[in-house]
Write a protein that holds these residues in place. Structure first.
Motif, PDB file in Angstrom:
ATOM      1  N   ALA A 173       0.840  -1.202   0.000  1.00 29.58           N
ATOM      2  CA  ALA A 173       0.000   0.000   0.000  1.00 29.58           C
ATOM      3  C   ALA A 173       0.873   1.249   0.000  1.00 29.58           C
ATOM      4  CB  ALA A 173      -0.921  -0.012   1.214  1.00 29.58           C
ATOM      5  N   ALA A 174       1.963   1.218   0.751  1.00 25.65           N
ATOM      6  CA  ALA A 174       2.880   2.362   0.802  1.00 25.65           C
ATOM      7  C   ALA A 174       3.549   2.581  -0.551  1.00 25.65           C
ATOM      8  CB  ALA A 174       3.932   2.125   1.869  1.00 25.65           C
ATOM      9  N   GLN A 175       3.910   1.488  -1.190  1.00 24.14           N
ATOM     10  CA  GLN A 175       4.541   1.570  -2.515  1.00 24.14           C
ATOM     11  C   GLN A 175       3.582   2.190  -3.524  1.00 24.14           C
ATOM     12  OE1 GLN A 175       6.119  -2.252  -3.738  1.00 24.14           O
ATOM     13  NE2 GLN A 175       5.505  -1.860  -5.844  1.00 24.14           N
ATOM     14  N   THR A 176       2.324   1.786  -3.487  1.00 24.86           N
ATOM     15  CA  THR A 176       1.313   2.325  -4.396  1.00 24.86           C
ATOM     16  C   THR A 176       1.086   3.811  -4.136  1.00 24.86           C
ATOM     17  OG1 THR A 176       0.258   0.167  -4.236  1.00 24.86           O
ATOM     18  CG2 THR A 176      -0.996   1.893  -5.315  1.00 24.86           C
ATOM     19  N   ALA A 177       1.020   4.191  -2.859  1.00 25.98           N
ATOM     20  CA  ALA A 177       0.809   5.597  -2.504  1.00 25.98           C
ATOM     21  C   ALA A 177       1.967   6.459  -2.983  1.00 25.98           C
ATOM     22  CB  ALA A 177       0.634   5.727  -0.994  1.00 25.98           C
ATOM     23  N   ALA A 178       3.193   5.982  -2.787  1.00 19.61           N
ATOM     24  CA  ALA A 178       4.363   6.744  -3.227  1.00 19.61           C
ATOM     25  C   ALA A 178       4.373   6.888  -4.747  1.00 19.61           C
ATOM     26  CB  ALA A 178       5.636   6.053  -2.756  1.00 19.61           C
ATOM     27  N   GLY A 179       4.041   5.815  -5.449  1.00 18.48           N
ATOM     28  CA  GLY A 179       3.985   5.878  -6.920  1.00 18.48           C
ATOM     29  C   GLY A 179       2.966   6.881  -7.407  1.00 18.48           C
ATOM     30  N   ASN A 180       1.788   6.910  -6.777  1.00 20.50           N
ATOM     31  CA  ASN A 180       0.736   7.852  -7.175  1.00 20.50           C
ATOM     32  C   ASN A 180       1.162   9.293  -6.948  1.00 20.50           C
ATOM     33  OD1 ASN A 180      -0.886   5.764  -7.894  1.00 20.50           O
ATOM     34  ND2 ASN A 180      -2.535   6.222  -6.451  1.00 20.50           N
ATOM     35  N   ALA A 181       1.759   9.574  -5.781  1.00 19.43           N
ATOM     36  CA  ALA A 181       2.150  10.944  -5.453  1.00 19.43           C
ATOM     37  C   ALA A 181       3.242  11.437  -6.391  1.00 19.43           C
ATOM     38  CB  ALA A 181       2.622  11.022  -4.004  1.00 19.43           C
ATOM     39  N   ILE A 182       4.157  10.556  -6.760  1.00 18.49           N
ATOM     40  CA  ILE A 182       5.309  10.987  -7.551  1.00 18.49           C
ATOM     41  C   ILE A 182       4.987  11.068  -9.031  1.00 18.49           C
ATOM     42  CG2 ILE A 182       7.608  10.227  -8.256  1.00 18.49           C
ATOM     43  CD1 ILE A 182       7.929   9.326  -5.346  1.00 18.49           C
ATOM     44  N   ARG A 183       4.039  10.247  -9.490  1.00 16.14           N
ATOM     45  CA  ARG A 183       3.713  10.255 -10.917  1.00 16.14           C
ATOM     46  C   ARG A 183       3.265  11.638 -11.379  1.00 16.14           C
ATOM     47  NH1 ARG A 183      -0.571   6.911 -11.211  1.00 16.14           N
ATOM     48  NH2 ARG A 183       0.762   5.179 -10.598  1.00 16.14           N
ATOM     49  N   THR A 184       2.405  12.284 -10.583  1.00 15.74           N
ATOM     50  CA  THR A 184       1.903  13.607 -10.976  1.00 15.74           C
ATOM     51  C   THR A 184       3.025  14.637 -10.974  1.00 15.74           C
ATOM     52  OG1 THR A 184       1.305  14.027  -8.677  1.00 15.74           O
ATOM     53  CG2 THR A 184      -0.419  13.165 -10.114  1.00 15.74           C
ATOM     54  N   VAL A 185       3.963  14.515 -10.029  1.00 15.06           N
ATOM     55  CA  VAL A 185       5.045  15.489  -9.916  1.00 15.06           C
ATOM     56  C   VAL A 185       6.079  15.281 -11.013  1.00 15.06           C
ATOM     57  CG1 VAL A 185       6.863  16.292  -8.395  1.00 15.06           C
ATOM     58  CG2 VAL A 185       4.678  15.695  -7.465  1.00 15.06           C
ATOM     59  N   ALA A 186       6.317  14.039 -11.382  1.00 10.52           N
ATOM     60  CA  ALA A 186       7.282  13.759 -12.448  1.00 10.52           C
ATOM     61  C   ALA A 186       6.788  14.350 -13.768  1.00 10.52           C
ATOM     62  CB  ALA A 186       7.497  12.262 -12.581  1.00 10.52           C
ATOM     63  N   GLY A 230       6.384   2.841  10.716  1.00 11.67           N
ATOM     64  CA  GLY A 230       5.545   1.874  10.011  1.00 11.67           C
ATOM     65  C   GLY A 230       6.288   0.964   9.050  1.00 11.67           C
ATOM     66  N   LEU A 231       5.551  -0.025   8.553  1.00 15.05           N
ATOM     67  CA  LEU A 231       6.118  -0.990   7.601  1.00 15.05           C
ATOM     68  C   LEU A 231       6.367  -0.363   6.236  1.00 15.05           C
ATOM     69  CD1 LEU A 231       3.730  -3.966   8.382  1.00 15.05           C
ATOM     70  CD2 LEU A 231       6.128  -3.801   9.034  1.00 15.05           C
ATOM     71  N   GLY A 232       5.719   0.753   5.935  1.00 19.72           N
ATOM     72  CA  GLY A 232       5.801   1.330   4.597  1.00 19.72           C
ATOM     73  C   GLY A 232       7.031   2.161   4.321  1.00 19.72           C
ATOM     74  N   ARG A 233       7.905   2.341   5.310  1.00 16.69           N
ATOM     75  CA  ARG A 233       9.084   3.200   5.131  1.00 16.69           C
ATOM     76  C   ARG A 233       9.942   2.750   3.951  1.00 16.69           C
ATOM     77  NH1 ARG A 233      11.335   5.604  10.098  1.00 16.69           N
ATOM     78  NH2 ARG A 233      13.331   5.126   9.186  1.00 16.69           N
ATOM     79  N   ASP A 234      10.405   1.503   4.010  1.00 17.14           N
ATOM     80  CA  ASP A 234      11.336   1.001   2.998  1.00 17.14           C
ATOM     81  C   ASP A 234      10.653   0.854   1.654  1.00 17.14           C
ATOM     82  OD1 ASP A 234      13.120   0.838   5.078  1.00 17.14           O
ATOM     83  OD2 ASP A 234      12.713  -1.281   5.466  1.00 17.14           O
ATOM     84  N   ALA A 235       9.403   0.408   1.676  1.00 15.05           N
ATOM     85  CA  ALA A 235       8.677   0.200   0.413  1.00 15.05           C
ATOM     86  C   ALA A 235       8.463   1.526  -0.305  1.00 15.05           C
ATOM     87  CB  ALA A 235       7.342  -0.467   0.686  1.00 15.05           C
ATOM     88  N   ALA A 236       8.102   2.570   0.453  1.00 16.44           N
ATOM     89  CA  ALA A 236       7.893   3.888  -0.153  1.00 16.44           C
ATOM     90  C   ALA A 236       9.204   4.413  -0.719  1.00 16.44           C
ATOM     91  CB  ALA A 236       7.322   4.854   0.874  1.00 16.44           C
ATOM     92  N   LEU A 237      10.291   4.232   0.013  1.00 15.55           N
ATOM     93  CA  LEU A 237      11.599   4.701  -0.453  1.00 15.55           C
ATOM     94  C   LEU A 237      12.015   3.964  -1.723  1.00 15.55           C
ATOM     95  CD1 LEU A 237      14.008   6.502   0.027  1.00 15.55           C
ATOM     96  CD2 LEU A 237      14.952   4.751   1.528  1.00 15.55           C
TER      97      LEU A 237
END
Length: 136
Positions: free
Chosen positions: A69-82, A97-104
């Protein structure tokens, strides 16, 4: 008279957004709690450009705290900015949380160059008394 005023205000807003569109450098804030992961992308001054969370990506309940879920959230936020032209970013990671490494990992994969990664998790210098331990 009133109509002219509103249209000029609208035009002003649109132009200010267009100016903010070209952002070469920004800051990516990752807030990873046990229940959710929120990814916020700001410019260098701290004004929010884009954000996403595991909840807004359609995950419900306990699945919001998962790495995927963290990976998906990070991808969504960055796609618009890229798309808006961001090339370089700093990453601020907060929370246990567990999402730290996945988001990074998702941020790394996006192709944005990271100038630095900082852990900004608030640490008490033995401040407040913690709540009582749970009895399950």
């Amino acid at each position: 008279m009133i109509r002219a005023r509103t249209s000029s205000r609208r035009n002003g807003r649109i132009s200010s957004r267009k100016n903010a569109r070209r952002i070469p450098k920004g800051v990516i804030h990752v807030q990873a709690s046990f229940n959710n992961t929120i990814v916020t992308v700001t410019d260098v001054r701290g004004r929010v450009i884009s954000w996403s969370s595991a909840g807004t990506c359609g995950f419900k309940g306990t699945r919001r705290g998962t790495p995927f879920a963290a990976q998906t959230a990070a991808g969504n936020a960055i796609r618009t900015v890229a798309d808006q032209g961001m090339q370089r970013a700093e990453v601020m990671i907060k929370g246990p949380g567990l999402g730290r490494d996945a988001a990074l990992r998702a941020i790394r994969r996006s192709g944005i160059l990271l100038s630095f990664i900082r852990d900004v998790t608030p640490m008490p210098h033995n401040g407040c008394r913690p709540p009582k331990k749970r009895r399950v």
